[in-house]
Design a protein around this motif. Structure first.
Motif, mmCIF file in Angstrom:
data_model
loop_
_atom_site.group_PDB
_atom_site.id
_atom_site.type_symbol
_atom_site.label_atom_id
_atom_site.label_comp_id
_atom_site.label_asym_id
_atom_site.label_seq_id
_atom_site.Cartn_x
_atom_site.Cartn_y
_atom_site.Cartn_z
ATOM 1 N N TYR A 413 56.831 26.134 33.475
ATOM 2 C CA TYR A 413 56.307 27.383 34.031
ATOM 3 C C TYR A 413 56.234 28.458 32.944
ATOM 4 O O TYR A 413 55.199 29.121 32.776
ATOM 5 N N GLN A 420 49.089 31.768 29.378
ATOM 6 C CA GLN A 420 48.296 32.721 30.165
ATOM 7 C C GLN A 420 48.167 34.037 29.399
ATOM 8 O O GLN A 420 47.101 34.626 29.330
ATOM 9 N N ARG A 421 49.287 34.458 28.800
ATOM 10 C CA ARG A 421 49.236 35.719 28.056
ATOM 11 C C ARG A 421 48.487 35.569 26.754
ATOM 12 O O ARG A 421 48.009 36.540 26.181
ATOM 13 N N LEU A 444 55.676 30.420 42.201
ATOM 14 C CA LEU A 444 54.968 31.231 41.207
ATOM 15 C C LEU A 444 53.933 30.430 40.416
ATOM 16 O O LEU A 444 52.951 30.989 39.938
ATOM 17 N N PHE A 447 50.970 30.478 42.568
ATOM 18 C CA PHE A 447 50.445 31.846 42.559
ATOM 19 C C PHE A 447 49.635 32.116 41.280
ATOM 20 O O PHE A 447 48.522 32.626 41.327
ATOM 21 N N ASN A 448 50.208 31.735 40.142
ATOM 22 C CA ASN A 448 49.510 31.997 38.883
ATOM 23 C C ASN A 448 48.268 31.125 38.721
ATOM 24 O O ASN A 448 47.272 31.559 38.147
ATOM 25 N N ASN A 451 45.656 32.890 40.607
ATOM 26 C CA ASN A 451 45.121 34.056 39.888
ATOM 27 C C ASN A 451 44.155 33.642 38.787
ATOM 28 O O ASN A 451 43.137 34.294 38.566
ATOM 29 N N ARG A 454 40.933 32.535 40.359
ATOM 30 C CA ARG A 454 40.181 33.685 40.860
ATOM 31 C C ARG A 454 39.491 34.415 39.707
ATOM 32 O O ARG A 454 38.328 34.796 39.800
ATOM 33 N N PHE A 484 62.079 34.440 38.167
ATOM 34 C CA PHE A 484 60.961 34.929 37.348
ATOM 35 C C PHE A 484 60.161 36.035 38.041
ATOM 36 O O PHE A 484 59.101 36.412 37.589
ATOM 37 N N LEU A 485 60.670 36.522 39.160
ATOM 38 C CA LEU A 485 59.940 37.566 39.896
ATOM 39 C C LEU A 485 60.133 38.948 39.283
ATOM 40 O O LEU A 485 59.558 39.916 39.762
ATOM 41 N N LEU A 492 57.353 40.483 48.939
ATOM 42 C CA LEU A 492 56.233 41.201 48.328
ATOM 43 C C LEU A 492 55.225 40.192 47.767
ATOM 44 O O LEU A 492 54.008 40.391 47.856
ATOM 45 N N LEU A 493 55.772 39.115 47.233
ATOM 46 C CA LEU A 493 54.888 38.067 46.721
ATOM 47 C C LEU A 493 54.063 37.491 47.867
ATOM 48 O O LEU A 493 52.860 37.243 47.723
ATOM 49 N N GLN A 495 53.139 39.018 50.588
ATOM 50 C CA GLN A 495 52.078 39.990 50.928
ATOM 51 C C GLN A 495 50.935 39.908 49.924
ATOM 52 O O GLN A 495 49.765 39.954 50.277
ATOM 53 N N THR A 496 51.319 39.818 48.645
ATOM 54 C CA THR A 496 50.300 39.755 47.602
ATOM 55 C C THR A 496 49.413 38.528 47.799
ATOM 56 O O THR A 496 48.186 38.611 47.698
ATOM 57 N N ARG A 499 47.088 38.985 50.834
ATOM 58 C CA ARG A 499 45.982 39.906 50.562
ATOM 59 C C ARG A 499 44.939 39.246 49.662
ATOM 60 O O ARG A 499 43.743 39.291 49.923
ATOM 61 N N ASP B 11 53.003 43.463 30.984
ATOM 62 C CA ASP B 11 52.515 42.303 30.230
ATOM 63 C C ASP B 11 52.622 41.007 31.036
ATOM 64 O O ASP B 11 52.077 39.993 30.645
ATOM 65 N N PRO B 13 51.405 38.823 33.947
ATOM 66 C CA PRO B 13 50.315 38.760 34.919
ATOM 67 C C PRO B 13 50.846 38.679 36.353
ATOM 68 O O PRO B 13 50.242 39.239 37.272
ATOM 69 N N THR B 14 51.978 38.003 36.505
ATOM 70 C CA THR B 14 52.577 37.860 37.837
ATOM 71 C C THR B 14 52.951 39.216 38.412
ATOM 72 O O THR B 14 52.585 39.569 39.528
ATOM 73 N N ILE B 15 53.696 39.974 37.596
ATOM 74 C CA ILE B 15 54.169 41.281 38.052
ATOM 75 C C ILE B 15 52.990 42.225 38.262
ATOM 76 O O ILE B 15 52.930 42.980 39.224
ATOM 77 N N GLU B 17 49.968 41.541 39.123
ATOM 78 C CA GLU B 17 49.295 41.229 40.388
ATOM 79 C C GLU B 17 50.047 41.850 41.566
ATOM 80 O O GLU B 17 49.446 42.330 42.519
ATOM 81 N N MET B 18 51.377 41.814 41.472
ATOM 82 C CA MET B 18 52.154 42.329 42.603
ATOM 83 C C MET B 18 52.097 43.854 42.671
ATOM 84 O O MET B 18 51.986 44.427 43.746
ATOM 85 N N ALA B 21 48.912 44.759 44.128
ATOM 86 C CA ALA B 21 48.895 44.563 45.580
ATOM 87 C C ALA B 21 49.515 45.764 46.294
ATOM 88 O O ALA B 21 48.988 46.246 47.300
ATOM 89 N N MET B 34 47.461 45.044 29.777
ATOM 90 C CA MET B 34 48.567 44.107 29.605
ATOM 91 C C MET B 34 49.382 44.296 28.336
ATOM 92 O O MET B 34 50.357 43.599 28.121
ATOM 93 N N PRO B 110 58.434 48.284 47.163
ATOM 94 C CA PRO B 110 57.116 48.862 47.398
ATOM 95 C C PRO B 110 57.177 50.308 47.903
ATOM 96 O O PRO B 110 56.446 51.175 47.413
#
Lengths: 508, 126
Positions: A413, A420-421, A444, A447-448, A451, A454, A484-485, A492-493, A495-496, A499, B11, B13-15, B17-18, B21, B34, B110
């Motif tokens: 992960y 990704q970065r 995650l 989720f990634n 993203n 998308r 890793f959140l 919150l994840l 909800q994200t 959406r 930096d 991407p996960t955070i 995105e949240m 949101a 980023m 939030p």
């Protein structure tokens, strides 16, 4: 709609068969003939019962929206499907890495190489192994090559011994291999004598103990693909244990490309070789302390280093110079014996959560001084470097961690995150797929992936990944991934995801 | 009135995105960056109504981005909320010294985030 499965109709109507067959064909390229209807029916009922579906049509709905469920079904459907060089990467790994590694470790006097294909069905696998060994050039070095195929089906063994196959069995074979190892006959393609003479077949039931003497011991490689799918857990454990005992030290067990021995056996070392996951019987039973000593003396010279990163080893040796404070140093060997590694890792994690990168890296140094093969601290280092934007160092540390523990979902992960970065979405996707393969509910990673899809404008794939993320999230609201959140709450994840899913569906 | 436009910088991407949101849910328009350099460039080009700025950023860290904007007559009016995992008072003090309007520590809830954003936007308009 959901029940215990007892009222699930056990029939597969011709319409249903067509529907599943077409879906499978469209998504995997595998076309199931009418004759496979019964085997498909059994696979479908197995999976549908597991979820408690009352109708196969309900199961179809799940199947068509859930990639991981599709993979599960395909594992069942393809159990008895066999062809030459099935999972070609495994044979490539055998020829390129495993054969040289094992031969290098053998004493000069022991010039033989033995492969057992357990559950060989109609013989494609042992013949493929034979062709691979012949292409490895071992015979020229004076090695005696042996391949042994066993199965519980006498019919299958008869066909294996005959060694004549229809054209479609040769689909995976490069032309150059086909022309060298097969002879055309009116009945079909016959395996040439030069590949045949290494191979012998025998009836054997893997569940029946004790194993005959001829099978026990002295194997360099054992192939047993689908063992974890075919047997019940307890039987699988015993079979895998028997394989372990039968392998030479340093020998390899090849299982199916989507199987893992996690929770089945911890006696093997998991190894990633040339992109495939394999299991190795350790050369000697080391304690981790003994490993430290061995590495300090620089005596570890596993040929695997050829395909891993040479920098991994250099880096590791560099770090073994000084013992951390609190460690007890053996004056004779100069090696630290004790340090509270779990405690240090807890503090490193805490420091990482609080964004204190320097503290994390200090603790990482301390742990590596005592335990230079600690995959977890390399991962913490990687995460820290990524956090402070040093992606190149992060990448190196993360790869080190994966070399040491190739089956860590978290490590793959983090590697995905780094790619990704670095704006390398394809590589990132690959790592997230590996993460999910190792831990299907690593939310995650789903989720990634979503993203990335998308961002690429692949809306349908994105929707599917968001759905998978939500499904995993409902199933396991907490897991290794929650760390890793970055301090956000899992809800919150959720909800994200919801959406983003709605948005994607609107546009899809 | 058009909804406020917020630049969110992180930096991960996960955070990111949240955070996006949360802000979209609060009815804001969101643009993102980023790393520190991108944040600075975007802030100057887009003139957002508010900036949410992570401290740990590649290229230029959040403090420096904040300082560079706050020392510039043209941009110093943009409210900046710093986001960080750091809990030490030292870090807090650095944040305030660089001229950040608010300082939110993680974990970020939030409601707390939206509350801080609304408060700073109101102050900036008033």
């Amino acid at each position: 709609m959901v029940n215990d499965g007892s009222s699930l109709s056990k029939d597969l109507t011709p319409e249903q068969f067509k529907r599943f067959r077409d879906y499978i064909h469209q998504h995997s390229g595998i076309y199931l003939e009418e004759s496979k209807s019964d085997s498909l029916r059994i696979s479908l009922i197995t999976r549908a019962t597991r979820f408690g579906f009352a109708a196969l049509d309900d199961y179809f709905k799940l199947l068509s929206t859930d990639e991981s469920e599709f993979n599960e079904l395909m594992n069942l459907v393809t159990i008895n499907e066999t062809s030459f060089f099935r999972f070609p990467a495994q044979f490539e790994a055998l020829r390129q890495f495993i054969v040289p590694e094992i031969v290098e470790a053998k004493p000069e006097t022991q010039r033989s190489f033995r492969v057992w294909s357990a559950g060989c069905s109609t013989g494609e696998e042992p013949y493929s192994a034979s062709m691979t060994l012949l292409d490895s050039g071992l015979e020229g070095l004076g090695y005696k090559l042996e391949v042994f195929g066993t199965d519980v089906s006498t019919n299958a063994l008869e066909r294996a011994k005959a060694g004549v196959y229809p054209s479609r069995a040769l689909l995976n074979i490069p032309h150059s291999v086909a022309t060298r190892f097969f002879e055309p006959t009116p009945e079909g393609h016959r395996v040439a004598d030069r590949a045949r003479r290494l191979v012998d077949f025998q009836f054997h039931n893997l569940i029946k103990e004790p194993y005959p003497l001829g099978l026990m011991g002295n194997w360099d490689v054992i192939f047993c693909r689908n063992v974890t799918i075919y047997f019940k857990l307890e039987s699988t454990r015993r079979v895998v244990d028997n394989f372990f005992n039968s392998l030479n030290p340093g020998g390899y067990l090849f299982i199916g490309h989507s199987e893992t021995l996690t929770s089945i056996s911890d006696r093997f070392e998991p190894v990633e070789v040339g992109g495939v996951f394999l299991y190795r019987k350790p050369q000697q039973r080391h304690t981790s302390f003994a490993r430290v000593v061995e590495q300090r003396r620089g005596e570890s010279r596993r040929p695997l280093a050829k395909q891993t990163d040479a920098a991994v080893r250099v880096g590791r040796r560099d770090r073994v110079r000084s013992a951390p404070p609190g460690a007890i140093v053996d004056e004779r060997t100069g090696v630290a014996e004790k340090a509270d590694i779990p405690g240090l890792i807890v503090s490193a994690r805490k420091a990482s959560e609080e964004g204190r990168s320097k503290d994390v890296l200090k603790i990482v140094e301390d742990v590596l001084a005592v335990d230079p093969s600690n995959a977890e601290v390399y991962l913490l280092a990687a995460y820290s470097h990524a956090d402070s934007g040093d992606l190149q160092t992060a990448l190196e540390e993360c790869k080190r961690s994966i070399v040491l523990d190739p089956l860590s979902a978290a490590a793959h992960y983090v590697l995905g995150i780094i790619y990704q970065r670095q704006s390398e979405p394809e590589r990132a996707l690959q790592e997230f797929r590996r993460t999910i393969y190792l831990d299907a509910d690593f939310v995650l990673a789903h989720f990634n992936m979503a993203n990335i899809h998308r961002a690429k404008g692949v809306k349908l794939e994105a929707c599917r990944s968001y759905e998978n993320a939500l499904r995993s999230l409902y199933r396991t609201p907490e897991g290794e991934w929650t760390w890793f959140l970055g301090g956000f709450r899992p809800d919150l994840l959720a909800q994200t995801c919801e959406r983003s899913l709605l948005e994607c569906r609107k546009k899809a | 009135m058009a909804s406020a436009r917020i630049l969110a910088v992180d930096d991960s991407p996960t955070i990111l995105e949240m955070i996006k949101a949360i802000l979209l849910q609060g009815g804001y328009e969101v643009i993102t960056a980023m790393d520190g350099a991108e944040a600075l460039e975007t802030a100057r080009a887009e003139m957002p109504d508010l900036i949410l700025l992570d401290v740990m950023l590649p290229k230029l860290d959040g403090y420096r981005v904040c300082r560079l904007l706050k020392f510039d007559q043209k941009y110093k009016g943009i409210p900046i909320i710093m986001l960080t995992a750091k809990t030490e008072e030292q870090a807090m003090a650095t944040g305030i010294r660089t001229g950040a309007n608010q300082y939110l520590t993680k974990p970020i809830e939030p409601e707390r985030l939206l509350g801080a954003v609304a408060e700073e936007l109101q102050k900036a308009q008033g």
